[in-house]
Scaffold this active site. Structure first.
Site, PDB file in Angstrom:
ATOM      1  N   LYS A 110       0.854  -1.197   0.000  1.00  0.00           N
ATOM      2  CA  LYS A 110       0.000   0.000   0.000  1.00  0.00           C
ATOM      3  C   LYS A 110       0.879   1.233   0.000  1.00  0.00           C
ATOM      4  CE  LYS A 110      -3.239   2.666   2.848  1.00  0.00           C
ATOM      5  NZ  LYS A 110      -4.019   2.736   4.099  1.00  0.00           N
ATOM      6  N   GLU A 164      -8.913  12.717  12.700  1.00  0.00           N
ATOM      7  CA  GLU A 164      -8.221  11.491  13.101  1.00  0.00           C
ATOM      8  C   GLU A 164      -7.295  11.695  14.293  1.00  0.00           C
ATOM      9  OE1 GLU A 164      -5.758   7.731  11.173  1.00  0.00           O
ATOM     10  OE2 GLU A 164      -6.242   9.466   9.927  1.00  0.00           O
ATOM     11  N   GLU A 208      -7.704  -2.191   2.942  1.00  0.00           N
ATOM     12  CA  GLU A 208      -6.873  -1.023   3.215  1.00  0.00           C
ATOM     13  C   GLU A 208      -6.884  -0.707   4.708  1.00  0.00           C
ATOM     14  OE1 GLU A 208      -6.888   3.756   2.267  1.00  0.00           O
ATOM     15  OE2 GLU A 208      -7.963   2.426   0.904  1.00  0.00           O
ATOM     16  N   GLU A 345     -11.507  11.138  -4.522  1.00  0.00           N
ATOM     17  CA  GLU A 345     -11.360  11.098  -3.064  1.00  0.00           C
ATOM     18  C   GLU A 345     -10.497  12.253  -2.567  1.00  0.00           C
ATOM     19  OE1 GLU A 345      -9.123   8.291   0.205  1.00  0.00           O
ATOM     20  OE2 GLU A 345     -10.339   7.276  -1.318  1.00  0.00           O
TER      21      GLU A 345
END
Length: 363
Positions: A110, A164, A208, A345
């Protein structure tokens, strides 16, 4: 901006003045443990090998409850003057990454690919005013403004509204809520609800997310006697996007482990970097160059070891001229990623910050 501001729904920390600056987290940790500093505030860069913007402030005020700005002055007009890279180039870059990640012979699994927009303002921008607009627009986010002078960038300011939490440590209790897996919000309520269900059941996004959770479990298990990680993620929404989120709780094995220690241990997570970390860092540096403080961490740690650190996303860096902003956003790329969807996104994520400035983003 001279100072530090962090506004969460639970409280506001303001700090000003400078007793000392630290260009590495190790130096800041030493100052806390030796008693040379009672409080450290600031930011870690995306690349942990880079120079930090950490400060022992002269004054600090922590107030309970959300920040409710007394006034909301108008912002000057702003417009996008450059895309770094262009939308077409970002799609091409992601396409090449997808091909690379699909090769089972290589270990990279990733990579978080980001793009940036350079924005110009008609008049000087005030960091405090930008932060006030962000906290009004995103009351559930952690809104921050950090002077980057300690990183050798006098006059530059990191600004953002992040959803976050990287890690919080209070006493021996450790909490965090990693985000990975994202889809844009839709204007039609029925379609938006379907979009949320699609995200929750998406194999690509669940995979993911799993990379991030597995990595965090590996990192925290040696330092925690207890670690509670739900088996499946939950949905988290912002006005712009849906996220997959997993709330994690732990109990420290050694009470001497500080919030700053934990932030260094966990940063950068695969949510902003990729996996394996070293290979993803190298791939990002080759593709994008220096990200600066986008994707880094913002927060504080006191001499007792308590503190809160947030992932520096949904953000921009304001230059010393107070008229130029560089706003960044990225997305996690895996072998099942769709390059055009990844572009959309990033656009949705860029709206979190730039929407607060009433800036039109090119589609």
């Amino acid at each position: 901006m001279d100072g530090f501001l962090l506004a969460t729904p639970d409280g506001v920390l303001r700090a000003s003045g400078t007793r000392a600056t630290f260009d590495s987290a190790a130096a800041a940790s030493t100052a806390l443990r030796s008693g040379a500093a009672e409080l450290i505030v600031g930011a870690l860069p995306f690349d942990p090998r880079g120079r930090t913007a950490l400060t022992a402030p002269e004054q600090a005020l922590h107030t309970a409850g959300p920040w409710r700005p007394a006034a909301l002055p108008d912002l000057p007009g702003v417009r996008v003057v450059a895309e770094i890279p262009s939308a077409a180039d970002h799609v091409a870059r992601v396409t090449k990454l997808v091909e690379q990640l699909g090769d089972p012979a290589q270990p990279l699994r990733k990579v978080v690919a980001a793009r940036a927009l350079r924005v110009a303002a008609e008049a000087p921008l005030e960091p405090e005013v930008i932060a006030a607009h962000l906290v009004t627009r995103h009351p559930r986010a952690a809104v921050y403004a950090v002077d980057l002078t300690a990183a050798g960038r006098p006059g530059d300011t990191l600004l953002g509204a992040t959803p976050e939490t990287l890690v919080s440590r209070h006493g021996r209790a450790v909490t965090l809520r990693p985000l990975a897996g994202t889809l844009p919000r839709l204007a039609d309520p029925a379609a938006d609800a379907e979009q949320a269900r699609d995200l929750l059941t998406s194999t690509k996004n669940r995979d993911e997310h799993a990379y991030v959770i597995d990595w965090i479990r590996e990192r925290l298990t040696p330092v925690c006697t207890e670690l509670s990680i739900p088996d499946a993620p939950e949905l988290l929404s912002t006005p712009e996007v849906w996220h997959l989120a997993t709330p994690i709780r732990g109990v420290l094995r050694d009470p001497a482990t500080t919030a700053l220690d934990l932030a260094v241990l966990l940063h950068p997570t695969p949510a902003v970097c990729g996996t394996p970390t070293d290979l993803a860092l190298d791939a990002i540096a080759a593709l994008e160059g220096d990200r600066g403080f986008y994707g880094g961490a913002v927060g504080w740690c006191d001499a007792t070891g308590d503190g809160d650190w947030f992932v520096a996303i949904r953000c921009a860096e304001l230059a010393a001229d107070a008229r130029t902003l560089r706003a960044s956003a990225g997305g996690g790329i895996v072998s099942a990623s769709d390059p055009v969807a990844e572009l959309h996104e990033t656009t949705a994520k860029l709206r979190t910050f730039l929407g607060g400035l009433h800036c039109v983003i090119p589609e």
